[in-house]
Design a protein around this motif. Structure first.
Motif, short mmCIF file in Angstrom:
data_model
loop_
_atom_site.label_atom_id
_atom_site.label_comp_id
_atom_site.label_asym_id
_atom_site.label_seq_id
_atom_site.Cartn_x
_atom_site.Cartn_y
_atom_site.Cartn_z
N TRP A 139 16.81 -24.44 -3.52
CA TRP A 139 17.69 -24.25 -2.37
C TRP A 139 16.89 -23.78 -1.15
O TRP A 139 17.37 -23.85 -0.03
CB TRP A 139 18.79 -23.23 -2.70
N TYR A 140 15.69 -23.30 -1.38
CA TYR A 140 14.81 -22.85 -0.31
C TYR A 140 13.49 -23.60 -0.41
O TYR A 140 13.29 -24.41 -1.33
CB TYR A 140 14.61 -21.32 -0.39
N ILE A 141 12.59 -23.37 0.51
CA ILE A 141 11.35 -24.14 0.59
C ILE A 141 10.20 -23.30 0.06
O ILE A 141 9.72 -22.37 0.72
CB ILE A 141 11.09 -24.59 2.04
N TRP A 142 9.80 -23.62 -1.17
CA TRP A 142 8.71 -22.91 -1.86
C TRP A 142 7.52 -23.86 -2.02
O TRP A 142 7.69 -25.03 -2.35
CB TRP A 142 9.16 -22.44 -3.24
N ARG A 143 6.32 -23.34 -1.79
CA ARG A 143 5.11 -24.14 -1.95
C ARG A 143 3.99 -23.30 -2.57
O ARG A 143 3.92 -22.08 -2.37
CB ARG A 143 4.61 -24.66 -0.59
N ASP A 144 3.14 -23.98 -3.30
CA ASP A 144 1.95 -23.32 -3.82
C ASP A 144 1.00 -22.95 -2.68
O ASP A 144 1.04 -23.58 -1.60
CB ASP A 144 1.22 -24.23 -4.80
N GLY A 146 -2.36 -22.77 -0.33
CA GLY A 146 -3.32 -23.78 0.06
C GLY A 146 -4.60 -23.66 -0.76
O GLY A 146 -4.77 -22.72 -1.56
N PRO A 147 -5.54 -24.59 -0.55
CA PRO A 147 -6.79 -24.59 -1.32
C PRO A 147 -7.56 -23.27 -1.22
O PRO A 147 -8.27 -22.90 -2.15
CB PRO A 147 -7.58 -25.75 -0.70
N ASP A 148 -7.42 -22.57 -0.08
CA ASP A 148 -8.13 -21.30 0.09
C ASP A 148 -7.33 -20.11 -0.42
O ASP A 148 -7.74 -18.96 -0.24
CB ASP A 148 -8.48 -21.10 1.57
N GLY A 149 -6.18 -20.38 -1.03
CA GLY A 149 -5.34 -19.30 -1.53
C GLY A 149 -4.39 -18.75 -0.51
O GLY A 149 -3.56 -17.88 -0.82
N GLY A 150 -4.49 -19.24 0.74
CA GLY A 150 -3.62 -18.78 1.81
C GLY A 150 -2.38 -19.64 1.95
O GLY A 150 -2.00 -20.37 1.00
N PRO A 151 -1.71 -19.60 3.12
CA PRO A 151 -0.49 -20.38 3.33
C PRO A 151 -0.70 -21.86 3.08
O PRO A 151 -1.82 -22.39 3.22
CB PRO A 151 -0.16 -20.10 4.80
N PRO A 152 0.36 -22.58 2.70
CA PRO A 152 0.25 -24.01 2.36
C PRO A 152 -0.19 -24.89 3.52
O PRO A 152 -0.77 -25.96 3.29
CB PRO A 152 1.67 -24.37 1.91
N ASN A 153 0.13 -24.52 4.76
CA ASN A 153 -0.30 -25.32 5.91
C ASN A 153 -0.36 -24.40 7.14
O ASN A 153 -0.23 -23.18 7.03
CB ASN A 153 0.62 -26.54 6.14
N ASN A 154 -0.53 -25.00 8.32
CA ASN A 154 -0.74 -24.20 9.53
C ASN A 154 0.53 -23.92 10.32
O ASN A 154 0.45 -23.51 11.48
CB ASN A 154 -1.78 -24.87 10.44
N TRP A 155 1.68 -24.15 9.74
CA TRP A 155 2.91 -23.95 10.50
C TRP A 155 3.07 -22.48 10.88
O TRP A 155 2.78 -21.57 10.08
CB TRP A 155 4.12 -24.40 9.68
N ALA A 169 5.70 -11.98 -6.96
CA ALA A 169 6.24 -12.12 -8.32
C ALA A 169 6.06 -13.53 -8.87
O ALA A 169 5.80 -13.72 -10.06
CB ALA A 169 7.71 -11.73 -8.34
N THR A 170 6.19 -14.55 -8.01
CA THR A 170 6.11 -15.93 -8.48
C THR A 170 4.85 -16.65 -8.01
O THR A 170 4.59 -17.78 -8.43
CB THR A 170 7.34 -16.74 -8.02
N GLY A 171 4.08 -16.02 -7.11
CA GLY A 171 2.81 -16.60 -6.68
C GLY A 171 2.93 -17.75 -5.70
O GLY A 171 1.94 -18.39 -5.37
N GLN A 172 4.13 -18.04 -5.22
CA GLN A 172 4.32 -19.10 -4.23
C GLN A 172 4.70 -18.50 -2.87
O GLN A 172 5.06 -17.32 -2.75
CB GLN A 172 5.41 -20.07 -4.69
N TYR A 173 4.60 -19.35 -1.86
CA TYR A 173 5.01 -18.99 -0.50
C TYR A 173 6.38 -19.59 -0.20
O TYR A 173 6.68 -20.71 -0.62
CB TYR A 173 4.01 -19.54 0.52
N TYR A 174 7.20 -18.83 0.54
CA TYR A 174 8.43 -19.42 1.06
C TYR A 174 8.29 -19.58 2.57
O TYR A 174 7.60 -18.82 3.25
CB TYR A 174 9.66 -18.60 0.69
N TYR A 175 8.96 -20.60 3.10
CA TYR A 175 8.87 -20.95 4.52
C TYR A 175 9.98 -20.30 5.32
O TYR A 175 11.13 -20.26 4.89
CB TYR A 175 8.95 -22.48 4.68
N HIS A 176 9.63 -19.79 6.50
CA HIS A 176 10.61 -19.22 7.42
C HIS A 176 10.19 -19.60 8.84
O HIS A 176 9.14 -19.18 9.32
CB HIS A 176 10.72 -17.70 7.26
N ALA A 177 10.99 -20.40 9.50
CA ALA A 177 10.67 -20.81 10.86
C ALA A 177 10.78 -19.65 11.84
O ALA A 177 10.24 -19.74 12.96
CB ALA A 177 11.61 -21.94 11.30
#
Length: 546
Positions: A139-144, A146-155, A169-177
């Motif tokens: 229901w939300y935007i979760w991503r692993d 990035g290759p460097d362990g940081g955010p998935p992209n430059n947004w 807790a889950t090791g993923q990033y969620y997106y928030h505009a």
């Protein structure tokens, strides 16, 4: 050379015109309109108590910014329950009473709808973040990472900093505009669409007449989550979000299908209006009418806020927008809102009168922002009283000065509250208030009321065609001239954007009579051949004898 006549939508001016085409919308920021319980924050009962004022002013619809249950990280734009009223603003019973009383006064009610993101405290997100296997994970935007362990992209976040927050807790990033407390919903998930459509139906069943949809161009993101390209024109003084062109994080083509789905929900309830908040250039803005006009009824047009305040620039903007509108697309204009410095702060008190006449005489649906009708300008907010999270994240970008309380009377706190107002008032609140201005024939409030009255009395102004008029080059740099035409009547509008006087030729269409001037004492004057415009003056000319 005159611009070609831009005709109204078929049926405008007669059978087929709907209320949101001929009407005027008035935006209320509920925290700042009227406090009924002394806590310093406006509420629903306060709005209901002031409906007689809105009917007196002459507006047709009230758009109310969010009052949903919320932790108030972004003052209600972080929704924890889409079908509940936050106790700060009252109860559902208070809302039902507001709807009933507004409709009794023939006022429509439009709600702010915030579907791009919820609050981090919403039960949906609580469940979503509980586990990668959660039924609401998607229901939300979760991503692993990035290759460097940081955010998935430059947004980037529109409120400063990265747009991704790591959930330990889950090791993923969620997106928030926007804020980390505002996680974006995943509108590619049909369950999210269905839940949001149900929220719309909840309010429609209570009698709501339409919705203004927050950041509607953000609803769909690039499926591949590609990096946004760098903006080579970025300047250090700009907000951080401008470092990149937002081509993958928003304004994706699939969003039109989402909007068409919302519009279909509204159409099942009759003549309801769908308005979309869209900060995009004109060529992109107009695509949000959708193929075959299946998109937003009114993709909000903020171009007047962003265009230099010069006659030539404004005239060029109006002509460009009119030319870009799709066949049957109804125009709209906005001069201020809760996110932008007030019009009087941007152009000055004298030109704020020109702005009022411009807004209420252009073709299309105008939206007024509360307090502009009494000339509220920039209100200094001391750092210790700052409230806006964007301003705290990026100093200089705070929106508090355009959200200060409405000023009603010469009384403590200008009649807004019996307590301590959540934001300060103007230093001249004892004079700049509704009670002081409503009986002053020269006041900006009287000017707004007369303009709204003219819109009701002359279909040329409310639903008529528009035609730009050519002027000699020296005049065109300072004066914007155009006509509105309907039912055999032509009205001419002349707006002086300068602080010097000009003689404007009236080569055709006369004789004329001044129906209204931004300066007092000229209404009723008959003019022929030429008109002397005073500094900072606007006039509406009509046929003699009316």
């Amino acid at each position: 050379m005159e611009a070609p006549i831009k005709a109204p939508t078929p049926g405008a001016g007669g059978c087929g015109t709907v209320w949101w085409q001929s009407g005027t919308v008035y935006q209320i920021y509920p925290r700042s309109f009227q406090d009924s319980d002394g806590d310093g924050v406006g509420d629903l009962r306060g709005i209901t108590a002031r409906l007689d004022y809105l009917a007196w002013l002459g507006v047709d619809a009230v758009w109310i910014s969010p009052f949903y249950r919320s932790p108030m990280a972004d003052f209600g734009y972080d929704v924890a329950d889409y079908c509940a009223v936050d106790p700060l603003f009252g109860t559902l019973a208070d809302f039902d009473a507001l709807i009933s009383e507004a409709h009794r006064r023939k006022l429509k009610v439009i709600l702010d709808f915030v579907p791009n993101h919820s609050s981090i405290a919403h039960p949906w997100f609580t469940e979503s973040r509980a586990s990668r296997m959660s039924a609401k994970r998607d229901w939300y935007i979760w991503r692993d990472p990035g290759p460097d362990g940081g955010p998935p992209n430059n947004w980037l976040s529109n409120f400063g900093g990265p747009a991704w927050t790591r959930d330990e807790a889950t090791g993923q990033y969620y997106y928030h505009a926007f804020l980390p407390e505002q996680p974006d919903l995943n509108w590619r998930n049909p369950e999210v669409r269905a839940a949001m459509h149900d929220a719309l139906r909840f309010w429609l069943a209570r009698g709501v007449d339409g919705f203004r949809v927050d950041v509607i161009w953000h609803l769909i993101k690039d499926e591949g989550f590609r990096d946004n390209p760098q903006n080579p024109d970025f300047q250090p003084h700009q907000a951080g979000i401008n470092r990149f062109h937002q081509v993958y994080s928003c304004d994706r083509p699939e969003v039109l299908d989402i909007i068409a789905g919302m519009r279909a929900v509204l159409r099942a309830y009759g003549e309801r209006v769908l308005i979309g908040e869209i900060y995009l250039p004109i060529e992109r803005l107009v695509t949000y009418y959708g193929p075959g006009l299946t998109g937003a009824d009114l993709p909000f047009n903020f171009q007047l806020i962003q265009t230099p305040w010069r006659a030539e620039a404004v005239a060029a903007l109006v002509a460009e927008y009119e030319a870009a509108l799709p066949e049957g697309g109804w125009p709209n204009w906005v001069l201020g809102n809760h996110d932008q410095p007030r019009i009087a702060a941007r152009v000055g008190e004298a030109q704020a009168r020109i702005a009022a006449m411009l807004l209420l005489t252009l073709r299309g649906t105008p939206t007024l922002y509360y307090g502009d009708e009494i000339g509220l300008g920039h209100v200094p907010v001391p750092p210790e009283r700052a409230q806006d999270p964007w301003g705290r994240n990026e100093p200089g970008h705070g929106r508090d000065p355009e959200r200060t309380p409405m000023q009603w009377e010469d009384a403590p706190n200008a009649g807004f509250t019996a307590g301590t107002p959540w934001l300060p008032l103007t230093g001249d609140a004892n004079r700049r208030n509704v009670d002081e201005l409503r009986d002053d024939s020269r006041s900006i409030l009287t000017l707004y009321r007369r303009l709204l009255s003219l819109r009701r009395d002359h279909s040329a102004l409310s639903v008529g065609a528009w035609r730009g008029l050519a002027l000699p080059s020296d005049l065109a740099a300072e004066v914007f001239a155009y006509e509105r035409i309907a039912d055999g009547e032509t009205l001419r509008i002349l707006l002086n954007f300068s602080n010097q006087g000009w003689s404007v030729p009236l080569d055709e269409g006369g004789p004329w009579q001044i129906l209204l001037s931004t300066h007092s004492g000229r209404a009723g004057d008959r003019v022929e051949r030429q008109l002397r415009l005073e500094p900072d003056e606007g006039v509406i000319l009509g046929p003699p004898g009316r």
